[in-house]
Design an enzyme around this catalytic site. Sequence first.
Site, PDB file in Angstrom:
ATOM      1  N   ASP A  35       9.410   3.253   1.860  1.00 35.42           N
ATOM      2  CA  ASP A  35       8.004   4.012   2.330  1.00 35.42           C
ATOM      3  C   ASP A  35       7.887   3.738   3.913  1.00 35.42           C
ATOM      4  OD1 ASP A  35       5.519   5.031   2.623  1.00 35.42           O
ATOM      5  OD2 ASP A  35       4.915   3.958   1.226  1.00 35.42           O
TER       6      ASP A  35
ATOM      7  N   PHE B  68       0.901  -1.092   0.092  1.00 35.11           N
ATOM      8  CA  PHE B  68       0.040  -0.102   0.052  1.00 35.11           C
ATOM      9  C   PHE B  68       0.952   1.348   0.088  1.00 35.11           C
ATOM     10  CE2 PHE B  68      -2.288   3.617   1.558  1.00 35.11           C
ATOM     11  CZ  PHE B  68      -3.348   3.561   0.927  1.00 35.11           C
TER      12      PHE B  68
ATOM     13  N   LYS C 282       2.386  11.287   7.134  1.00 35.77           N
ATOM     14  CA  LYS C 282       1.533  11.096   8.189  1.00 35.77           C
ATOM     15  C   LYS C 282       1.966  11.682   9.835  1.00 35.77           C
ATOM     16  CE  LYS C 282      -1.147   6.923   6.784  1.00 35.77           C
ATOM     17  NZ  LYS C 282      -0.750   6.316   5.675  1.00 35.77           N
TER      18      LYS C 282
HETATM   19  C1  LIG Z   1      -0.999   6.000   4.458  1.00 34.03           C
HETATM   20  C2  LIG Z   1       0.086   5.695   3.659  1.00 34.03           C
HETATM   21  C3  LIG Z   1       0.353   6.209   2.290  1.00 34.03           C
HETATM   22  C4  LIG Z   1      -0.460   7.210   1.731  1.00 34.03           C
HETATM   23  O1  LIG Z   1      -0.432   8.442   2.302  1.00 34.03           O
HETATM   24  P1  LIG Z   1      -1.745   9.361   2.124  1.00 34.03           P
HETATM   25  O2  LIG Z   1      -1.151  10.650   3.045  1.00 34.03           O
HETATM   26  O3  LIG Z   1      -2.844   8.833   2.580  1.00 34.03           O
HETATM   27  O4  LIG Z   1      -1.565   9.775   0.722  1.00 34.03           O
HETATM   28  C5  LIG Z   1       1.586   5.570   1.541  1.00 34.03           C
HETATM   29  N1  LIG Z   1       2.078   4.525   1.929  1.00 34.03           N
HETATM   30  C6  LIG Z   1       1.878   4.095   3.271  1.00 34.03           C
HETATM   31  C7  LIG Z   1       2.991   3.037   3.773  1.00 34.03           C
HETATM   32  C8  LIG Z   1       1.035   4.731   4.012  1.00 34.03           C
HETATM   33  O5  LIG Z   1       0.760   3.924   5.275  1.00 34.03           O
END
Ligand SMILES: *Cc1c(COP(=O)(O)O)cnc(C)c1O
Length: 427
Positions: free
Chosen positions: A235, A147, A277
């Site tokens: 990520d 994701f 985040k």
């Molecule tokens: C939440 C998330 C995203 C996307 O972030 P948004 O601010 O919702 O666009 C990308 N990668 C990971 C691992 C995430 O948990």
Amino acid sequence: MISQDTKLSSQDLMELEDKYGAHNYHPLPVVLARGEGVFVYDVEGKKYYDFLSSYSAVNQGHCHPRIINALTEQAKKLTLTSRAFYNDQLGVYEKYLTEFFGFEKVLPMNTGAEGVETAIKICRKWGYEKKGIPNGEAKIIVCGQNFHGRTVTIISFSSDPDAKGNFGPYTPGFQAIPYNDLDALEEILKKEAATIAGFMVEPIQGEAGVFVPDEDFIPKAAALCKEHNVLFIADEIQTGIARTGAMLRVCGDCNCQSKCERQEATYTRPDILILGKAISGGVYPVAAVLADDHIMEVIHPGQHGSTFGGNPLACAVAKEALEVIVDEKLMANARHLGNVFRERMQAMVDKSDLVNLVRGKGLLNAIVINDTETSKTAWNICVALKENGLLAKPTHGNIIRFAPPLVMTEEQLHECCDIIEKTISTF
Ligand SMILES: *Cc1c(COP(=O)(O)O)cnc(C)c1O
């Protein structure tokens, strides 16, 4: 017409969202009006423990007074200049952030998905201009069940039919290997390294159900990338900022107390690091992409950006949010409470036929329910947890993620474990 001075009930507010909002989410039936630390309160005033933390954006707790103060003080002075001009917050923040994480440069963006898009663009451009990949042939390797966000390019390499279905045509240039599979990574690198620019991975797969890879997966994957001149892209949007008990999950099982010490024995240095985040404590959308000069220098004026990226409000908020992590020693707290939580949940798993296992690192954990992926059991448990004063959300039909704010106390955590045990015992 709803009159302005009528107090709307939770039911009214859910009906409004249902009628006027696109149905792109399936929320638990609770309407929140206030948050403080580890607690949120609904419209009727009922108090809940937040065990989602807005997908790990609110690691510092709801409405942390220091972060809110940074927001309001900066909001009174200057909010947005665009990058057409300099502002007095950005450079200070960039110095702080790059030194904090040990990189030479940062490219500031807003949402996580934008951070991922930015990393993809930097990686591809580096592939053509530095590695010498023939024009148009650059590939990025990703993992199954990943994701990384919701844009067209990102869903192009998703394996989730809901995320992907009928949104094509898709962006080419991505190839998936199974997560936690070093052999698959090595095989594709050996065969196709000449056209592979990067390997992008979540150090723990959060949305997939808090899937923790083998201890050596991340360090060995990074070493394989280095061997084949391929950028290792982490990520850490969900796993970063102390969530898993270290400042970053690429720090492994590091035991640093406050500031990230990047201990050599456990630390894997990504070539590109994506943060989002909790970098703002959930107060404002902030994302950051970090890399060294020899990578970041492929980006020149006019080639990438965002009106809001690097705005003074974002910079002031993110700097304070990171200082809170350090000052309140939230890494050590996440580590300690994570051990307490998994121990309590394991004791429940040992006795229960309904819960198969608990897994996670720090305060990013999940339990797996003994039912099918498509069952409603996890959802029904979450509804019952809500009734008992604790908010969590299934990641799949049979997996519930538990990720409270990192400012929780041990006493509060035990109370939460009591609620979870009591609720599950009724199923
Ligand atoms: C939440 C998330 C995203 C996307 O972030 P948004 O601010 O919702 O666009 C990308 N990668 C990971 C691992 C995430 O948990």
